[in-house]
Design an enzyme around this catalytic site. Structure first.
Site, PDB file in Angstrom:
ATOM      1  N   GLU A 150     -21.513 -13.196 -35.949  1.00 13.64           N
ATOM      2  CA  GLU A 150     -22.462 -14.111 -35.319  1.00 13.64           C
ATOM      3  C   GLU A 150     -23.669 -13.361 -34.787  1.00 13.64           C
ATOM      4  O   GLU A 150     -24.810 -13.852 -34.865  1.00 13.64           O
ATOM      5  CB  GLU A 150     -21.769 -14.886 -34.198  1.00 13.64           C
ATOM      6  CG  GLU A 150     -20.774 -15.919 -34.703  1.00 13.64           C
ATOM      7  CD  GLU A 150     -19.972 -16.567 -33.595  1.00 13.64           C
ATOM      8  OE1 GLU A 150     -20.307 -16.336 -32.409  1.00 13.64           O
ATOM      9  OE2 GLU A 150     -19.012 -17.289 -33.903  1.00 13.64           O
ATOM     10  N   ASP A 205      -8.790  -3.955 -34.644  1.00 16.01           N
ATOM     11  CA  ASP A 205      -9.898  -3.675 -35.560  1.00 16.01           C
ATOM     12  C   ASP A 205     -11.209  -3.367 -34.846  1.00 16.01           C
ATOM     13  O   ASP A 205     -12.188  -2.954 -35.483  1.00 16.01           O
ATOM     14  CB  ASP A 205     -10.122  -4.864 -36.499  1.00 16.01           C
ATOM     15  CG  ASP A 205     -10.560  -6.127 -35.761  1.00 16.01           C
ATOM     16  OD1 ASP A 205     -10.067  -6.351 -34.638  1.00 16.01           O
ATOM     17  OD2 ASP A 205     -11.360  -6.891 -36.314  1.00 16.01           O
ATOM     18  N   GLN A 206     -11.238  -3.534 -33.527  1.00 14.56           N
ATOM     19  CA  GLN A 206     -12.517  -3.434 -32.817  1.00 14.56           C
ATOM     20  C   GLN A 206     -13.177  -2.056 -32.879  1.00 14.56           C
ATOM     21  O   GLN A 206     -14.408  -1.978 -33.017  1.00 14.56           O
ATOM     22  CB  GLN A 206     -12.329  -3.894 -31.371  1.00 14.56           C
ATOM     23  CG  GLN A 206     -11.960  -5.365 -31.277  1.00 14.56           C
ATOM     24  CD  GLN A 206     -11.434  -5.782 -29.926  1.00 14.56           C
ATOM     25  OE1 GLN A 206     -11.564  -5.050 -28.932  1.00 14.56           O
ATOM     26  NE2 GLN A 206     -10.820  -6.953 -29.849  1.00 14.56           N
ATOM     27  N   SER A 209     -17.360 -12.519 -33.540  1.00 16.57           N
ATOM     28  CA  SER A 209     -18.515 -12.314 -32.658  1.00 16.57           C
ATOM     29  C   SER A 209     -19.540 -11.402 -33.315  1.00 16.57           C
ATOM     30  O   SER A 209     -20.756 -11.621 -33.206  1.00 16.57           O
ATOM     31  CB  SER A 209     -18.063 -11.705 -31.328  1.00 16.57           C
ATOM     32  OG  SER A 209     -17.268 -12.609 -30.593  1.00 16.57           O
ATOM     33  N   TRP A 222     -14.490  -9.472 -34.832  1.00 16.51           N
ATOM     34  CA  TRP A 222     -15.264  -9.621 -36.073  1.00 16.51           C
ATOM     35  C   TRP A 222     -16.058 -10.918 -36.109  1.00 16.51           C
ATOM     36  O   TRP A 222     -17.187 -10.948 -36.598  1.00 16.51           O
ATOM     37  CB  TRP A 222     -14.335  -9.523 -37.279  1.00 16.51           C
ATOM     38  CG  TRP A 222     -15.026  -9.403 -38.602  1.00 16.51           C
ATOM     39  CD1 TRP A 222     -14.804 -10.161 -39.719  1.00 16.51           C
ATOM     40  CD2 TRP A 222     -16.039  -8.450 -38.989  1.00 16.51           C
ATOM     41  NE1 TRP A 222     -15.595  -9.742 -40.756  1.00 16.51           N
ATOM     42  CE2 TRP A 222     -16.369  -8.695 -40.331  1.00 16.51           C
ATOM     43  CE3 TRP A 222     -16.689  -7.406 -38.311  1.00 16.51           C
ATOM     44  CZ2 TRP A 222     -17.326  -7.943 -41.020  1.00 16.51           C
ATOM     45  CZ3 TRP A 222     -17.643  -6.663 -38.994  1.00 16.51           C
ATOM     46  CH2 TRP A 222     -17.953  -6.942 -40.333  1.00 16.51           C
ATOM     47  N   HIS A 264      -8.821 -17.221 -35.450  1.00 17.89           N
ATOM     48  CA  HIS A 264      -8.395 -17.459 -36.826  1.00 17.89           C
ATOM     49  C   HIS A 264      -8.821 -18.853 -37.293  1.00 17.89           C
ATOM     50  O   HIS A 264      -9.270 -19.026 -38.422  1.00 17.89           O
ATOM     51  CB  HIS A 264      -6.875 -17.321 -36.934  1.00 17.89           C
ATOM     52  CG  HIS A 264      -6.382 -15.932 -36.711  1.00 17.89           C
ATOM     53  ND1 HIS A 264      -5.369 -15.374 -37.446  1.00 17.89           N
ATOM     54  CD2 HIS A 264      -6.753 -14.968 -35.844  1.00 17.89           C
ATOM     55  CE1 HIS A 264      -5.131 -14.133 -37.041  1.00 17.89           C
ATOM     56  NE2 HIS A 264      -5.973 -13.876 -36.058  1.00 17.89           N
TER      57      HIS A 264
END
Length: 455
Positions: free
Chosen positions: A359, A375-376, A356, A354, A22
């Site tokens: 990126e 969320d993954q 990662s 998110w 975060h």
């Protein structure tokens, strides 16, 4: 110089929980706001996170200025040493953090105003859902910074606005694992591949989302009555300040020269990079299966993994500190953005957090998705089905992807077949789209200027 009669300059107070996933996007976005709009920016997180970012402070609640010139003023959530499940009662955490946070953050806002730096808007992440109460008490508007995909926001919204029965039906009936959930403004979602349970969605009049329009055009417009403003991809940007690692919460003293020199010795796009995040890591069995799958590929790999087996000599021990001719190298921590941008990296085996994921998109690196929770699974769906920049593993009854499956997916992404060539081409295309979003005068800058000018 600003006259006494003029309106105060915009001053955004970013408030976040003390979690690395975060704090990082908050820091990067705050730096962009300060650079693009010359607005005042202050960041506030709980003392437990603040003290880890600035370990040399004389007092853990002391204010600090980071290398990018951003002011950090901490609040107390009642757990100044950090939350410890072995000591603290998880059932009382939320109530205690809320009560302490409201009081101490209110004091932060008042203190800033007393210095002639009145806050004109509070921007908060979802685990500090009480922050808008503090803002209202001080007559200041608040905006939510959503640090997960817009698709996840839309899923949560519709779950609590008329479509909860569809999610409950899929979640409670194993026979409907492949059922499709249809939501307004969204493509059909498979419960097995994209929809997940859990999460908390705090209400907000304005929502800033760490995504970009080209990646999630439907989801950004799938919530009626709320304007979702794309302000991403929010990823490390050395051009506007210090690198991400300068105030990471990793508490790791690893010398980057070791793994970077190892990467320098590898050929272009030959290395498989592996990391399952910083909060809830994959199971030991998953890490072991991943390692064995990587070894079976015969490709060099860099892994941010735990030592499977511990003191008894785990499966990773023989590869730790590689670089002397062995196939792989395993480290406790690395500067991920720096690694992903290295030309030797050709694939990212990821949990699909998110941060990662963005990126990897920004670096043009294809992925093998090994999602774990929250969320993954939805992020994995975005990467495989929507963006087409990777493949998702198939798991067994225990939710683990076996070594053969890891090997198959890595080869699908890094091999010489048509599928691999197409995935790599799409990854390169999405990298260019991400660059277009954050370029000077691009969508991100325009959205931020519009947001700040509306204060």
């Amino acid at each position: 110089m600003e006259s006494r009669s003029s309106a105060p300059s915009p001053h955004l107070l970013f408030v976040t929980s003390p979690m690395q996933g975060h704090i990082n996007p908050v820091r990067h976005l705050a730096a962009r706001v300060a650079a693009a709009d010359n607005a005042r920016v202050t960041i506030s997180t709980a003392i437990s996170g603040h003290r880890r970012m600035f370990p040399s402070l004389a007092s853990p609640d002391e204010e600090a200025v980071d290398a990018a010139g951003l002011l950090h003023v901490p609040f107390s959530d009642g757990y100044d040493e950090g939350f410890d499940r072995s000591v603290h009662d998880a059932r009382s955490y939320a109530e205690r953090a809320r009560a302490a946070g409201r009081e101490t953050l209110s004091a932060v806002v008042a203190r800033l105003a007393g210095r002639g730096r009145p806050v004109t808007r509070v921007v908060y992440t979802f685990l500090v859902g009480w922050a808008p109460e503090v803002a209202r008490a001080h007559g200041v508007p608040a905006a939510l910074l959503w640090i997960q995909p817009a698709a996840v926001f839309a899923v949560y919204y519709h779950c609590f606005h008329g479509h909860g029965h569809a999610f409950a039906s899929c979640a409670n009936d194993p026979a409907r694992r492949d059922a499709v959930v249809r939501l307004p403004g969204m493509p059909p979602l498979s419960s097995a591949r994209s929809v997940h349970r859990g999460g908390h969605l705090a209400g907000a009049a304005g929502v800033l989302v760490n995504t970009f329009d080209a990646l999630e055009p439907e989801a950004l417009r799938a919530v009626p009555g709320l304007e979702l403003v794309a302000v991403g991809p929010v990823v490390p940007d050395n051009d506007i300040g210090a690198s991400a690692s300068s105030t990471d919460l990793s508490l790791c003293d690893d010398d980057a020269s070791g793994y970077m020199e190892w990467l320098d010795a590898q050929t272009a796009r030959s290395v498989v990079y592996v990391s399952f995040g910083t909060v809830f890591t994959a199971s030991k069995r998953q890490e072991l299966e991943t390692l064995q799958g990587l070894k079976a590929t015969g490709r060099p790999y860099l892994g941010v993994l735990r030592k499977v087996g511990g003191e008894e000599g785990g499966a990773l021990d023989g590869d730790s500190g590689g670089g002397d001719g062995r196939q792989g190298m395993v480290v406790e921590w690395c500067d991920q953005a720096r690694v992903l941008s290295h030309p030797a990296v050709g694939c990212f085996v990821t949990h699909c957090g998110w941060n990662s994921t963005l990126e990897s998109i920004a670096s043009g690196v294809p992925v093998v998705a090994v999602p774990q929770w929250t969320d993954q699974p939805t992020v994995a769906w975005i990467m495989e089905e929507r963006a087409g920049v990777g493949v998702r593993v198939e798991v067994d009854g225990e939710g683990v992807a076996g070594r053969g499956e890891i090997q198959r997916c890595v080869e699908t992404v890094m091999g010489d077949g048509d599928a691999a060539l197409e995935i790599r081409a799409r990854a390169a295309t999405w990298m260019e789209r991400a660059k277009e979003a954050v370029t000077d005068g691009g969508v991100l800058e325009r959205n931020l200027r519009s947001f700040v000018s509306g204060l």
